[in-house]
Design a protein around this motif. Structure first.
Motif, PDB file in Angstrom:
ATOM      1  N   ALA A  55       0.835  -1.210   0.000  1.00  8.36           N
ATOM      2  CA  ALA A  55       0.000   0.000   0.000  1.00  8.36           C
ATOM      3  C   ALA A  55       0.861   1.248   0.000  1.00  8.36           C
ATOM      4  N   ASP A  56       1.980   1.207   0.709  1.00  6.29           N
ATOM      5  CA  ASP A  56       2.921   2.327   0.744  1.00  6.29           C
ATOM      6  C   ASP A  56       3.523   2.560  -0.646  1.00  6.29           C
ATOM      7  N   GLY A  57       4.085   1.507  -1.243  1.00  2.00           N
ATOM      8  CA  GLY A  57       4.700   1.659  -2.561  1.00  2.00           C
ATOM      9  C   GLY A  57       3.707   2.086  -3.617  1.00  2.00           C
ATOM     10  N   TYR A  58       2.483   1.544  -3.547  1.00  2.00           N
ATOM     11  CA  TYR A  58       1.450   1.913  -4.506  1.00  2.00           C
ATOM     12  C   TYR A  58       1.139   3.409  -4.434  1.00  2.00           C
ATOM     13  N   ALA A  59       0.856   3.894  -3.230  1.00  2.00           N
ATOM     14  CA  ALA A  59       0.426   5.281  -3.087  1.00  2.00           C
ATOM     15  C   ALA A  59       1.542   6.265  -3.407  1.00  2.00           C
ATOM     16  N   ARG A  60       2.787   5.910  -3.113  1.00  2.00           N
ATOM     17  CA  ARG A  60       3.883   6.830  -3.459  1.00  2.00           C
ATOM     18  C   ARG A  60       3.944   7.065  -4.962  1.00  2.00           C
ATOM     19  N   PRO A 393      10.206  -5.968  -0.781  1.00  2.00           N
ATOM     20  CA  PRO A 393       9.412  -6.824  -1.670  1.00  2.00           C
ATOM     21  C   PRO A 393       7.972  -6.357  -1.847  1.00  2.00           C
ATOM     22  N   GLY A 394       7.336  -5.927  -0.761  1.00  2.00           N
ATOM     23  CA  GLY A 394       5.965  -5.446  -0.859  1.00  2.00           C
ATOM     24  C   GLY A 394       5.876  -4.116  -1.573  1.00  2.00           C
ATOM     25  N   ALA A 395       6.755  -3.179  -1.239  1.00  2.00           N
ATOM     26  CA  ALA A 395       6.719  -1.864  -1.877  1.00  2.00           C
ATOM     27  C   ALA A 395       6.958  -1.982  -3.377  1.00  2.00           C
ATOM     28  N   ALA A 396       7.838  -2.901  -3.783  1.00  2.00           N
ATOM     29  CA  ALA A 396       8.074  -3.106  -5.216  1.00  2.00           C
ATOM     30  C   ALA A 396       6.804  -3.594  -5.897  1.00  2.00           C
ATOM     31  N   ALA A 397       6.067  -4.500  -5.255  1.00  2.00           N
ATOM     32  CA  ALA A 397       4.802  -4.977  -5.819  1.00  2.00           C
ATOM     33  C   ALA A 397       3.807  -3.831  -5.942  1.00  2.00           C
ATOM     34  N   SER A 416      17.161  -7.864   5.446  1.00  2.00           N
ATOM     35  CA  SER A 416      15.849  -7.220   5.527  1.00  2.00           C
ATOM     36  C   SER A 416      14.865  -7.852   4.562  1.00  2.00           C
ATOM     37  N   GLY A 417      15.349  -8.358   3.419  1.00  2.00           N
ATOM     38  CA  GLY A 417      14.454  -9.011   2.480  1.00  2.00           C
ATOM     39  C   GLY A 417      13.783 -10.235   3.071  1.00  2.00           C
ATOM     40  N   LEU A 418      14.453 -10.908   4.003  1.00  2.00           N
ATOM     41  CA  LEU A 418      13.879 -12.106   4.621  1.00  2.00           C
ATOM     42  C   LEU A 418      12.704 -11.786   5.539  1.00  2.00           C
ATOM     43  N   TYR A 419      12.578 -10.530   5.956  1.00  2.00           N
ATOM     44  CA  TYR A 419      11.442 -10.155   6.796  1.00  2.00           C
ATOM     45  C   TYR A 419      10.123 -10.331   6.047  1.00  2.00           C
ATOM     46  N   THR A 420      10.114 -10.026   4.754  1.00  2.00           N
ATOM     47  CA  THR A 420       8.868 -10.045   3.979  1.00  2.00           C
ATOM     48  C   THR A 420       9.083 -10.737   2.634  1.00  2.00           C
ATOM     49  N   VAL A 421       9.838 -11.819   2.639  1.00  2.00           N
ATOM     50  CA  VAL A 421      10.150 -12.531   1.406  1.00  2.00           C
ATOM     51  C   VAL A 421       8.883 -13.030   0.710  1.00  2.00           C
ATOM     52  N   GLN A 422       7.783 -13.157   1.477  1.00  2.00           N
ATOM     53  CA  GLN A 422       6.517 -13.594   0.874  1.00  2.00           C
ATOM     54  C   GLN A 422       6.042 -12.637  -0.214  1.00  2.00           C
ATOM     55  N   GLY A 423       6.567 -11.401  -0.222  1.00  2.00           N
ATOM     56  CA  GLY A 423       6.190 -10.446  -1.258  1.00  2.00           C
ATOM     57  C   GLY A 423       6.540 -10.933  -2.655  1.00  2.00           C
ATOM     58  N   LEU A 424       7.526 -11.834  -2.759  1.00  2.00           N
ATOM     59  CA  LEU A 424       7.858 -12.398  -4.072  1.00  2.00           C
ATOM     60  C   LEU A 424       6.668 -13.163  -4.646  1.00  2.00           C
ATOM     61  N   TRP A 425       5.917 -13.840  -3.778  1.00  2.00           N
ATOM     62  CA  TRP A 425       4.749 -14.595  -4.247  1.00  2.00           C
ATOM     63  C   TRP A 425       3.710 -13.651  -4.833  1.00  2.00           C
ATOM     64  N   THR A 426       3.478 -12.516  -4.169  1.00  2.00           N
ATOM     65  CA  THR A 426       2.517 -11.544  -4.695  1.00  2.00           C
ATOM     66  C   THR A 426       2.978 -11.013  -6.046  1.00  2.00           C
ATOM     67  N   GLN A 427       4.282 -10.746  -6.170  1.00  2.00           N
ATOM     68  CA  GLN A 427       4.806 -10.298  -7.463  1.00  2.00           C
ATOM     69  C   GLN A 427       4.540 -11.341  -8.555  1.00  2.00           C
TER      70      GLN A 427
END
Length: 519
Positions: A55-60, A393-397, A416-427
């Protein structure tokens, strides 16, 4: 029509047409309402930190809020770190958190939590719906708060407010969003006088609209007329950079470098940015980064008409001609041998495509990239803003969803990428055009640096095991493949250059990950 229907309609009529979600039982009526509205794009994150970062990356990039959907207090708690980053970036987010039905709360069911207290520190605005008929007005107020403050607006949606019938079934009406607040004349006059008096010892610290192409051009004219220097914060929410755009000096993260950067500044005019301070306290080092006796003056704050204030200030200072910017010499020659920070940065800058969006959570690696990219084609550059790692990962998505047709390049520290590595699945699920470069130094290198900053140069076994990621080493390509993302590992500078060139030239094939195994 129930409260959840009214929430969806209010979001859509106000242009909020993307919802990043990780729902639970209390939100099923909202999920059903979303299902009845194909105009809303619903994007699943496997962890709430991915949801809030997206949501952060999208709105920026979109310039308008997305909605989130989180499940009760624990779901909100999982997403708080990246809401902190969004709050620091002043990113507009409509953060919807489901809760138990009001009459069920006294029974203290297992997921019962004090959601209001959890949300308050990471929100600019907070409201709990009091019933189905309150959902529409509350949602409208949340959207207005997110867009005008701007920042994180958290709306708590109890289950009975979502499933209850709404008495007035009239169509939702778009909110009237006021224009940004005008900057008071006395601030403009004070800034003009200070810049005139300080001349080349004046600095202008730009953020938000001040770092877009138009704001930079105006600030550049002021610099050309007065000799004032242009700065950007340590952590930049978004800057339009590259050839043809006025360059700025980014204040370094490391305190000694930051102090040296600002050592010749007598007055710093703040344009949408707070006064720069040390990221942490260190023994025998100052808290403020400005020299002793230097002044910080606020010209404009977030939510105010920053571009207009810069234009009036430029006129007041007689700024006319644009700043003459020397074109950096093109980078030539591919680095060879070990995969070093310098080699990585050089290839990234050489290959960056026009219109790219750079998401920088590289932390200790690729720090030269920001300056090297001044000679690259025009692009947008977004950074981790609040210091809570795990944004990338999430902000990139989110940025990719907001900007179809543009390449997203994510510079990602491995820890730091390991904190939210699940963002790769969303991508992968959304088939997003993201190239992630993981800087695999197999350590929390930033913690090693901070240990040295407080005077500890020798690490024993306990300290080493808390800062090394090498036992066992993380296999990022296997992780990426497991989430449906193609990937490759490289160990040499020339190998990295070749794989990055390949990845950047893939179109319509979904995300790609490069594990850059550092020397």
């Amino acid at each position: 029509m129930n409260g959840a229907d009214r929430l969806c309609d209010t979001l859509l009529v106000n242009g909020v047409d993307v919802c990043f979600a990780n729902p639970g039982t209390s939100e099923m009526h909202f999920v059903a309402a979303l299902d009845r509205r194909p105009a809303m794009r619903c994007v699943l994150g496997l962890f709430e930190g991915v949801v809030t970062a997206a949501a952060d990356g999208y709105a920026r990039m979109a310039g308008k809020p997305a909605a989130t959907l989180l499940h009760t207090g624990p779901g909100l708690a999982n997403g708080l770190a990246n809401l902190h980053n969004a709050r620091r970036a002043r990113t507009p987010v409509v953060n919807v958190v489901g809760d138990h039905a009001g009459y069920h709360l006294p029974f203290d069911a297992p997921l019962t939590t004090d959601i209001d207290s959890l949300a308050r520190p990471m929100s600019h605005w907070l409201r709990r719906c009091t019933g189905p008929d309150d959902v529409g007005p509350a949602a409208e107020a949340a959207i207005l708060a997110a867009r005008t403050h701007p920042g994180v607006a958290t709306l708590i949606l109890p289950a009975d407010s979502a499933w209850g019938g709404v008495d007035a079934p009239a169509e939702a009406v778009a909110a009237s969003v006021p224009a940004p607040r005008a900057v008071p004349e006395e601030r403009i006059a004070a800034a003009a006088a200070a810049i005139r008096g300080a001349g080349p010892r004046a600095g202008i610290l730009l953020c938000h609209e001040g770092l877009r192409a138009g704001g930079l051009e105006t600030a550049g004219r002021i610099a050309a007329a007065t000799g004032a220097r242009l700065f950007a914060p340590v952590q930049i929410p978004r800057i339009e950079a590259g050839l043809g755009r006025v360059p700025v000096t980014k204040i370094p993260y490391a305190i000694d470098l930051a102090l040296a950067c600002l050592a010749d500044v007598d007055v710093l005019v703040l344009v949408g940015a707070p006064e720069p301070v040390a990221f942490f306290a260190y023994p025998n080092k100052p808290n403020r980064l400005l020299p002793e006796g230097a002044r910080a003056l606020v010209l404009a704050e977030p939510g105010e008409a920053i571009g207009d204030a810069l234009s009036v200030l430029a006129d007041r200072l007689g700024a006319g001609a644009p700043l003459e910017v020397a074109r950096p010499a093109p980078l030539e020659g591919v680095a060879e041998g070990d995969l070093t920070d310098a080699a990585l940065s050089r290839s990234i800058a050489m290959l960056m495509p026009e219109g790219a969006i750079v998401i920088d959570e590289g932390l200790t690696t690729a720090r030269p990239v920001f300056d090297l990219l001044k000679g690259a084609p025009p692009h947008d550059y977004l950074m981790l803003t609040g210091g809570a790692i795990g944004m990338g990962p999430g902000a990139a998505a989110g940025a990719a969803l907001a900007s179809p047709g543009r390449k997203v390049v994510a510079l990602q520290a491995d820890g730091s990428g390991l904190y939210t590595v699940q963002g790769l699945w969303t991508q992968a699920r959304e088939k997003l055009d993201v190239v992630t470069i993981v800087f695999s130094n197999r350590a929390y290198a930033i913690l090693q640096r901070e240990m040295r900053n407080v005077g500890v140069n020798e690490f024993g076994e306990n300290a080493r095991r808390m800062m090394q990621l090498d036992d066992p080493a993380v296999d990022w390509v296997s992780l990426a493949n497991g989430f449906g993302v193609e990937g490759a590992a490289v160990e040499t500078a020339e190998g990295f250059h070749a794989v990055l060139e390949y990845a950047l030239n893939r179109d319509g094939e979904g995300p790609f990950l490069i594990e850059a195994v550092m020397a």
